[in-house]
Scaffold this motif. Structure first.
Motif, PDB file in Angstrom:
ATOM      1  N   ALA A 360     -22.101  35.099   9.527  1.00 33.95           N
ATOM      2  CA  ALA A 360     -20.660  35.244   9.758  1.00 33.95           C
ATOM      3  C   ALA A 360     -20.259  34.575  11.071  1.00 33.95           C
ATOM      4  CB  ALA A 360     -20.288  36.730   9.776  1.00 33.95           C
ATOM      5  N   LEU A 361     -21.076  34.738  12.098  1.00 30.64           N
ATOM      6  CA  LEU A 361     -20.799  34.080  13.380  1.00 30.64           C
ATOM      7  C   LEU A 361     -20.840  32.564  13.224  1.00 30.64           C
ATOM      8  CD1 LEU A 361     -20.399  34.001  16.451  1.00 30.64           C
ATOM      9  CD2 LEU A 361     -22.884  34.286  16.701  1.00 30.64           C
ATOM     10  N   GLY A 362     -21.859  32.052  12.513  1.00 33.75           N
ATOM     11  CA  GLY A 362     -21.959  30.616  12.289  1.00 33.75           C
ATOM     12  C   GLY A 362     -20.740  30.070  11.556  1.00 33.75           C
ATOM     13  N   LYS A 363     -20.283  30.798  10.537  1.00 31.65           N
ATOM     14  CA  LYS A 363     -19.099  30.372   9.791  1.00 31.65           C
ATOM     15  C   LYS A 363     -17.874  30.346  10.702  1.00 31.65           C
ATOM     16  CE  LYS A 363     -16.255  31.583   5.774  1.00 31.65           C
ATOM     17  NZ  LYS A 363     -16.030  32.569   4.677  1.00 31.65           N
ATOM     18  N   HIS A 364     -17.741  31.371  11.542  1.00 34.15           N
ATOM     19  CA  HIS A 364     -16.609  31.441  12.471  1.00 34.15           C
ATOM     20  C   HIS A 364     -16.619  30.255  13.438  1.00 34.15           C
ATOM     21  CE1 HIS A 364     -13.571  33.180  15.092  1.00 34.15           C
ATOM     22  NE2 HIS A 364     -14.407  33.072  16.116  1.00 34.15           N
ATOM     23  N   LEU A 365     -17.792  29.928  13.972  1.00 34.44           N
ATOM     24  CA  LEU A 365     -17.890  28.823  14.927  1.00 34.44           C
ATOM     25  C   LEU A 365     -17.599  27.485  14.256  1.00 34.44           C
ATOM     26  CD1 LEU A 365     -21.064  29.873  16.965  1.00 34.44           C
ATOM     27  CD2 LEU A 365     -18.676  30.028  17.681  1.00 34.44           C
ATOM     28  N   MET A 366     -18.139  27.284  13.049  1.00 31.20           N
ATOM     29  CA  MET A 366     -17.931  26.009  12.373  1.00 31.20           C
ATOM     30  C   MET A 366     -16.476  25.836  11.934  1.00 31.20           C
ATOM     31  SD  MET A 366     -20.743  24.572  12.785  1.00 31.20           S
ATOM     32  CE  MET A 366     -20.623  23.090  11.789  1.00 31.20           C
ATOM     33  N   GLU A 367     -15.835  26.922  11.564  1.00 31.42           N
ATOM     34  CA  GLU A 367     -14.400  26.839  11.250  1.00 31.42           C
ATOM     35  C   GLU A 367     -13.598  26.481  12.500  1.00 31.42           C
ATOM     36  OE1 GLU A 367     -13.470  30.592   9.509  1.00 31.42           O
ATOM     37  OE2 GLU A 367     -14.122  30.004   7.483  1.00 31.42           O
ATOM     38  N   SER A 368     -14.012  27.020  13.639  1.00 32.51           N
ATOM     39  CA  SER A 368     -13.335  26.694  14.900  1.00 32.51           C
ATOM     40  C   SER A 368     -13.496  25.216  15.233  1.00 32.51           C
ATOM     41  CB  SER A 368     -13.893  27.552  16.040  1.00 32.51           C
ATOM     42  OG  SER A 368     -13.700  28.931  15.780  1.00 32.51           O
ATOM     43  N   VAL A 369     -14.685  24.669  14.958  1.00 31.75           N
ATOM     44  CA  VAL A 369     -14.910  23.236  15.187  1.00 31.75           C
ATOM     45  C   VAL A 369     -14.087  22.414  14.204  1.00 31.75           C
ATOM     46  CG1 VAL A 369     -16.625  21.380  15.125  1.00 31.75           C
ATOM     47  CG2 VAL A 369     -17.231  23.591  16.129  1.00 31.75           C
ATOM     48  N   GLY A 370     -14.108  22.812  12.925  1.00 32.11           N
ATOM     49  CA  GLY A 370     -13.405  22.058  11.891  1.00 32.11           C
ATOM     50  C   GLY A 370     -11.911  21.943  12.143  1.00 32.11           C
ATOM     51  N   ARG A 371     -11.329  22.976  12.753  1.00 27.74           N
ATOM     52  CA  ARG A 371      -9.876  22.967  13.004  1.00 27.74           C
ATOM     53  C   ARG A 371      -9.472  21.953  14.055  1.00 27.74           C
ATOM     54  NH1 ARG A 371     -10.263  28.697  12.215  1.00 27.74           N
ATOM     55  NH2 ARG A 371     -10.604  29.010  14.445  1.00 27.74           N
ATOM     56  N   ILE A 372     -10.414  21.509  14.901  1.00 31.54           N
ATOM     57  CA  ILE A 372     -10.042  20.621  16.006  1.00 31.54           C
ATOM     58  C   ILE A 372     -10.659  19.231  15.882  1.00 31.54           C
ATOM     59  CG2 ILE A 372      -9.650  22.508  17.630  1.00 31.54           C
ATOM     60  CD1 ILE A 372     -12.410  21.788  18.850  1.00 31.54           C
TER      61      ILE A 372
END
Length: 400
Positions: A360-372
């Motif tokens: 879940a943490l990995g998904k959260h971090l990768m979504e944060s990267v994907g947005r920018i």
């Protein structure tokens, strides 16, 4: 007339060797050490005044001391004993393997090479190949990160230029320590990369003893506050879409973090994009069955042909850069705040739940990267052609 004393040949040779050893140990090595360390210490004093995140004492510690500390780590020694039992070898042999892994992993950071040589080379190479732009920066939230926190930049992986570009653009903030793949273990490149603070990783290794050594080093660096950078995707994307994350390094970092510890662990999303990556032909070949059959010789031929063509264009003054390269810095993710918000302590979770929470943490971090991830002209227009073909669209639709 003076009396002469005959000295046996073996004694003369032994005396000469001892004299050479004394000169090496007490004169030559201290002089070389001073020549290496003095410029580095001057740079540390100079850049330390302007860096947002200072150079940690861990990065200035002698490499041999870090290797010794890693070898004597209780978890590493326990893993070595288990390895010796499973493979029916002496513990001494297992510890020799551990030492080899430790020497392979531990960097030898040199501030002079990083901030003088590395920064200069990175800046000029990046600007030679691309129109480099620093896009969005969440300055307000980044300014709130405590200087003593362990900061880890989490990025998407578009090109091997990512290492150069991110280090160059982050050089006014900190000195980054990268996890570098086995491709860089070639002498003398390996020595240069170690001096830049990077550490080598065998990405697909299933060797439990090696993984324990690597884990212990990353835990040590995280606890000491060393700024790091990771590419969770593990390899280059072939189509620009982000790949499934491999969370090994992030998992190890979380083992070096304590919710109630003295340092926060802060992940900073970093999005990178290019109009054109240097590896585009190689990446396309990797998904072409016919091209794959040509193997490494064919790939090398393609690379040399590409390099020669661009060199010839430079000679004729017809060469142009490969478009824009842009980096965006997103909102930092504090693990102290994240764990308190989700009522988590990763050190106390049972294995199965810890695995789920790490995912879940990995998904959260990768979504944060994907947005920018930056939107650049060439990928944008290519997307329009793919999805709209010859249909006309308005400027507002293009922006949307």
């Amino acid at each position: 007339m003076l009396d002469t004393v005959a000295v046996p040949l073996w004694l003369a040779v032994a005396g000469t060797l001892l004299a050479l050893w004394a000169f090496y140990e007490h004169a030559l090595m201290p002089m070389l050490r001073w020549m290496v360390m003095h410029p580095a210490n001057q740079v540390i004093d100079e850049v330390g005044k302007r860096l947002r995140i200072g150079i940690r004492p861990f990065q200035r510690t002698r490499r041999q001391a870090l290797i010794h500390r890693l070898i004597t780590d209780p978890k590493v020694q326990q893993a070595a004993e288990q390895f010796a039992r499973q493979n029916n070898v002496p513990v001494l042999t297992a510890m020799q393997i551990v030492e080899r892994y430790a020497r392979e992993t531990v960097p030898a950071f040199n501030a002079y090479l990083y901030f003088r040589t590395g920064y200069w080379v990175g800046k000029h190479v990046a600007q030679l190949l691309y129109r480099v732009r620093l896009g969005y920066v969440d300055a307000e939230n980044l300014s709130r990160v405590e200087p003593e926190s362990t900061v880890v930049f989490v990025m998407n992986h578009r090109s091997n230029m990512d290492y150069v570009l991110a280090s160059y653009l982050a050089a006014d903030q900190t000195a980054l320590s990268y996890a570098v793949g086995e491709w860089a273990r070639i002498w003398p490149l390996s020595a240069l990369i170690r001096s830049m603070g990077a550490y080598f990783v065998r990405r697909d290794s299933k060797n439990e003893l090696y993984r324990r050594v690597l884990e212990s080093y990353i835990v040590m660096a995280t606890e000491a506050g060393v700024p790091q950078a990771v590419f969770p995707e593990g390899g280059l994307t072939r189509d620009g879409r982000m790949r499934e994350p491999r969370l090994g390094a992030i998992d190890y970092m979380m083992r070096g973090f304590r919710v109630d510890g003295e340092r926060d662990l802060v992940f900073v999303p970093l999005g990178i994009n290019y109009d054109r990556v240097l590896e585009d032909r190689t990446l396309l070949r990797s998904i072409d069955p016919e091209a794959r059959r040509r193997g490494r010789i064919g790939a090398l031929g393609t690379t040399l042909k590409f390099a020669f063509r661009n060199f010839w264009l430079m000679v004729r003054s017809q060469w142009h850069r490969f478009g824009y390269a842009c980096v965006n810095f997103g909102a930092p993710v504090s693990m102290r705040a994240y764990c308190r918000e989700h009522n988590l302590d990763f050190h106390k979770l049972p294995p199965e739940r810890r695995k789920r929470e790490m995912a879940a943490l990995g998904k959260h971090l990768m979504e944060s990267v994907g947005r920018i991830v930056p939107v650049l002209p060439v990928p944008l227009i290519a997307t329009v052609f793919v999805h709209h073909g010859d249909k006309a669209i308005s400027e507002m639709e293009l922006k949307g």
